[in-house]
Design an enzyme around this catalytic site. Structure first.
Site, PDB file in Angstrom:
ATOM      1  N   HIS A  67      82.260  71.240 -11.348  1.00 43.70           N
ATOM      2  CA  HIS A  67      82.408  72.351 -11.978  1.00 43.70           C
ATOM      3  C   HIS A  67      83.462  72.905 -11.008  1.00 43.70           C
ATOM      4  O   HIS A  67      83.547  73.020  -9.820  1.00 43.70           O
ATOM      5  CB  HIS A  67      81.112  73.338 -11.639  1.00 43.70           C
ATOM      6  N   TYR A 130      76.438  78.591  -1.168  1.00 43.66           N
ATOM      7  CA  TYR A 130      77.739  78.713  -1.195  1.00 43.66           C
ATOM      8  C   TYR A 130      78.080  80.206  -1.262  1.00 43.66           C
ATOM      9  O   TYR A 130      77.349  80.950  -2.133  1.00 43.66           O
ATOM     10  CB  TYR A 130      78.180  77.973  -2.498  1.00 43.66           C
TER      11      TYR A 130
END
Length: 477
Positions: A67, A130
């Site tokens: 992604h 993240y």
């Protein structure tokens, strides 16, 4: 267990692999997962995270990706271990570049916007985390790559036919079908003026550069909701209220401050909130012109007119954007009405003009100013203020007018030099004060590798261009 903080550059531009110190004992371990002040000197951008996400993965072989979201990410592992894979999907020569690495709590990766991110778990109970510098939005544009893409040939530890993988990830396109991710957009404001026209030519053909005239986006309007600003990387502000004398009237002063100060302050807020580089064009009018030497970027502001005061306030506002370039310039000449075009017209008509002979400066051709803006952005020069004008010997307005007359084949002595006071003696209405010395020191921008155009050569080329346009128009009649 602890190791020194260390950054490693990878084959993908901007993708950084960090080794993190992990401190452990019988109780477990501790690490500083993200530490801006110690990581910035090692190359980590101050990317301004606003959201943290955690992906918990129960089984070995869980595979996610690839992604590429429209934001930067700081990727790490809280517990467990993964095989990480990254593929550059940005437009350019790096498109398709691949990097892989094993990530555990002692490693982290900075993933720039447009680089596809994927991983496969190597231990059960792995938590993949993240930080991102934009809030998730369904309106954001994403890019995807199939984890089984043959061109990328990622060496997944567990074969994909045995891996846990979502149907959506299995359906992502191969590299040959991926539309490259364009750079963050550049917005040029004031695109209808002399500098705006030059910037159109300078950035011609670049699809990610947008242009807005005052009718399309007025600096005095509400800017916060005018765009999805997270999609932009740079705003170039070539818009300004430049009517020096009109700014001395009540209505003109209001407009000057609304555009030159309030509008710039709003742009600076937008830039700060969205990680945008702000390029703002300023003026020699922020100084009073009393110094006997060229003005440096560090000289204190000292405007003597309402216009100059509004521009000085704009400089102060622009400097609040964390990433900014303020370009101070003088005596701009480009397409449209300007001093050189007017003098050339008078020379052709045989008119003997009265021209101010006690203001000193250098012409700045809009094409050169546009070139300087692109240069500062392309070399990622340090933020701050830069003087930009043509180079060479300073001239007074009268001396420049005589140069124009001479190059038009007309006796330069037809230009009559007068003082500023004489020139404006018969003016109707208020007159804004002009700096007597508008010469700007060019050492700082020259130190970045930019060479300003020679003023005399640029003037000759501009006049030649006017003659060619006039000749073409005549032959078309």
């Amino acid at each position: 267990m602890a190791s020194a903080l260390h950054a490693t550059r990878t084959p993908i531009e901007g993708l950084l692999l960090f080794d993190l110190p992990v401190h452990g004992d019988a109780r477990g371990w501790f690490k500083e997962n993200w530490h801006r002040s110690s990581m910035e000197p090692l190359g980590l951008p101050d990317f301004g995270p606003v959201q943290q996400n955690v992906s918990f993965n129960d089984a070995v072989g869980t595979t996610r990706g690839l992604h590429a979201e429209p934001w930067d990410k700081w990727v790490s592992v809280a517990t467990g271990r993964v095989f990480g894979a990254w593929v550059d999907l940005r437009s350019g020569t790096g498109f398709g570049s691949v990097f892989t690495a094993e990530i555990d709590p002692g490693r982290a990766v900075f993933v720039p916007r447009g680089v596809a991110n994927g991983f496969q778990t190597l231990e059960p109970g792995t938590a993949y985390t993240y930080l991102v510098n934009d809030h998730w939005s369904p309106d954001a544009a994403y890019a995807f790559l199939n984890v089984a893409d043959e061109t990328s040939a990622i060496p997944w530890p567990l074969p994909l036919d045995r891996a846990e993988l979502s149907a959506k990830d299995r359906a992502h396109p191969r590299l040959s079908d991926v539309e490259p991710v364009p750079p963050r957009r550049v917005l040029v404001l004031g695109a209808g003026g002399q500098l705006g026209t030059a910037l159109r030519a300078e950035f011609a053909g670049l699809r990610h550069v947008e242009f807005a005239t005052r009718d399309e986006l007025d600096l005095a309007s509400d800017l916060a909701g005018a765009r999805r600003w997270r999609d932009y990387g740079t705003i170039i502000n070539a818009a300004a209220f430049t009517a020096v004398d009109a700014a001395e009237s009540p209505e003109g002063r209001r407009r000057a401050w609304a555009v030159n100060a309030g509008g710039v302050a709003a742009l600076a807020r937008v830039a700060a909130e969205n990680g945008i580089t702000l390029v703002h064009v300023s003026s020699d009018y922020v100084f009073d012109g009393s110094l006997p030497r060229p003005y440096r970027e560090t000289d204190p502001l000292c405007p003597v007119s309402a216009y100059g005061q509004s521009k000085a306030a704009g400089d102060v506002a622009a400097a609040t954007a964390p990433r900014h370039y303020i370009l101070r310039t003088s005596w701009v000449v480009g397409d449209g009405r300007n001093f050189v075009r007017t003098m050339a017209s008078l020379a052709r008509q045989g008119v003997s003009p009265r021209v101010v002979d006690d203001q000193l400066g250098r012409l700045t051709f809009a094409t050169d100013l546009a070139r300087a803006i692109r240069h500062l952005l392309s070399v990622a020069a340090p933020s701050g203020t830069y003087n930009v004008t043509g180079s060479g010997a300073p001239r007074t307005w009268a001396q420049l007018a005589r140069q124009v007359f001479a190059q038009c084949g007309v006796d330069p002595d037809q230009v009559v030099g007068v003082s500023t006071e004489e020139y404006f003696a018969a003016a109707q209405g208020p007159v804004g004060a002009r700096p007597r010395n508008s010469v700007l020191d060019l050492a700082r921008i020259e130190a970045t590798g930019f060479t300003p155009a020679d003023g005399d050569e640029a003037l000759a080329a501009y006049l030649q261009g006017l003659r060619e346009v006039s000749a073409a128009a005549g032959s078309a009649r």
